[in-house]
Write a protein that holds these residues in place. Structure first.
Motif, PDB file in Angstrom:
ATOM      1  N   THR A   1       3.549   0.091   1.542  1.00  0.00           N
ATOM      2  CA  THR A   1       4.989  -0.143   1.489  1.00  0.00           C
ATOM      3  C   THR A   1       5.509  -0.904   2.708  1.00  0.00           C
ATOM      4  O   THR A   1       6.572  -1.544   2.618  1.00  0.00           O
TER       5      THR A   1
ATOM      6  N   THR B   1       5.467  -4.592   1.992  1.00  0.00           N
ATOM      7  CA  THR B   1       6.082  -4.934   0.710  1.00  0.00           C
ATOM      8  C   THR B   1       7.473  -5.540   0.932  1.00  0.00           C
ATOM      9  O   THR B   1       8.240  -5.066   1.771  1.00  0.00           O
ATOM     10  N   ASP B   2       7.795  -6.570   0.170  1.00  0.00           N
ATOM     11  CA  ASP B   2       9.039  -7.305   0.385  1.00  0.00           C
ATOM     12  C   ASP B   2      10.266  -6.561  -0.133  1.00  0.00           C
ATOM     13  O   ASP B   2      11.287  -6.491   0.533  1.00  0.00           O
ATOM     14  N   TYR B   3      10.177  -6.023  -1.331  1.00  0.00           N
ATOM     15  CA  TYR B   3      11.373  -5.556  -2.024  1.00  0.00           C
ATOM     16  C   TYR B   3      11.648  -4.082  -1.718  1.00  0.00           C
ATOM     17  O   TYR B   3      11.239  -3.184  -2.452  1.00  0.00           O
ATOM     18  N   TRP B   4      12.350  -3.834  -0.615  1.00  0.00           N
ATOM     19  CA  TRP B   4      12.900  -2.512  -0.338  1.00  0.00           C
ATOM     20  C   TRP B   4      14.293  -2.382  -0.944  1.00  0.00           C
ATOM     21  O   TRP B   4      14.670  -1.312  -1.400  1.00  0.00           O
TER      22      TRP B   4
ATOM     23  N   TRP C   1      17.131 -10.156  -1.022  1.00  0.00           N
ATOM     24  CA  TRP C   1      16.301  -8.962  -0.880  1.00  0.00           C
ATOM     25  C   TRP C   1      15.827  -8.845   0.558  1.00  0.00           C
ATOM     26  O   TRP C   1      15.834  -9.822   1.312  1.00  0.00           O
TER      27      TRP C   1
ATOM     28  N   ASN D   1      13.447  -6.043   3.508  1.00  0.00           N
ATOM     29  CA  ASN D   1      12.622  -4.867   3.778  1.00  0.00           C
ATOM     30  C   ASN D   1      12.922  -4.391   5.200  1.00  0.00           C
ATOM     31  O   ASN D   1      13.993  -4.650   5.731  1.00  0.00           O
TER      32      ASN D   1
ATOM     33  N   ALA E   1       9.343  -0.976  -3.410  1.00  0.00           N
ATOM     34  CA  ALA E   1       8.651  -0.316  -2.298  1.00  0.00           C
ATOM     35  C   ALA E   1       9.047   1.148  -2.172  1.00  0.00           C
ATOM     36  O   ALA E   1       8.233   1.986  -1.776  1.00  0.00           O
TER      37      ALA E   1
END
Length: 223
Positions: free
Chosen positions: A21, A24-27, A43, A45, A158
């Motif tokens: 996580t 990972t880009d999409y939080w 978007w 993170n 994420a």
């Protein structure tokens, strides 16, 4: 031993998900609610914020200063990094303490190391669960707040990966802690077997008198 192996697989899989996580880009992703035409998707993170246009090209900007970040972002960073570190040490302790490995010393010391590994995995899952939940709470609170006029976001992939990994870490850690506990039935059978062996081994020879034999029998029963 099979319980330890299954618990280790669960905990290690959860730790891998928690670790994945971080990059990972999409939080959080900009919401489509209330929008007629969407040209850009925003978007971010824990490390950067990005925008993707209609052609699919993305432009990202790293957060310039750690001290200038929001408090919840700094807290999430610390919790997720702590979760990764605790999971790493838990994996090392589990490999040393499991009965199927040849390192770690005697059975008693290996059981202690296995218990430490289970505690590390539980703490790792708790840190990750707290970090993801804090980030999600911030997103949802701004989404449902009518006073917020800025761009609103929704939960990213994420967060769901982090929640799943946290649950696996906690379940695996609990299973590792319970794997070193011996059932009362097993303890009773082992104690009864030991008393029986001592009694048979200490029987007097046939040439002894009945009084001496009775005294020896009473001594055995007292022990």
């Amino acid at each position: 031993m099979f319980q330890e192996i299954l618990a280790f697989i669960l905990a290690a899989s959860g730790w891998v998900l928690v670790t994945s996580t971080l990059p990972t880009d999409y939080w959080k992703v900009s919401t489509l609610d209330g929008s007629v035409t969407i040209t850009n998707t925003y978007w971010s993170n824990l490390w950067k914020s990005c925008v993707t246009d209609s052609t699919g090209s993305s432009s990202c900007k790293d957060f310039p200063s750690m001290l200038a970040l929001d408090g919840y972002t700094q807290a999430c960073r610390g919790l997720m990094i702590a979760a990764v570190c605790l999971g790493f040490f838990g994996s090392v302790f589990a490999l040393v303490g499991m009965k199927c490995t040849k390192i770690g010393g005697s059975g008693k010391s290996k059981s202690r190391v296995t218990c430490f590994a289970g505690i590390d995995f539980i703490l790792s899952g708790g840190c990750s669960l707290s970090g993801c939940s804090l980030y999600a709470y911030k997103i949802t609170s701004e989404f449902y707040d009518p006073m917020v006029v800025e761009m609103k976001y929704e939960l990213g992939a994420a967060l769901f990966i982090g929640w799943a990994g946290s649950i696996l870490c906690i379940l695996g850690g609990i299973a590792l802690c319970f794997s070193i506990v011996q059932s009362p039935k097993g303890l009773y059978e082992q104690k009864r077997y030991t008393v029986t062996v001592l009694y048979v081994a200490d029987l007097p020879p046939p040439g002894y008198s009945s009084s001496v034999r009775m005294q020896h029998f009473d001594k055995n029963m007292y022990v």
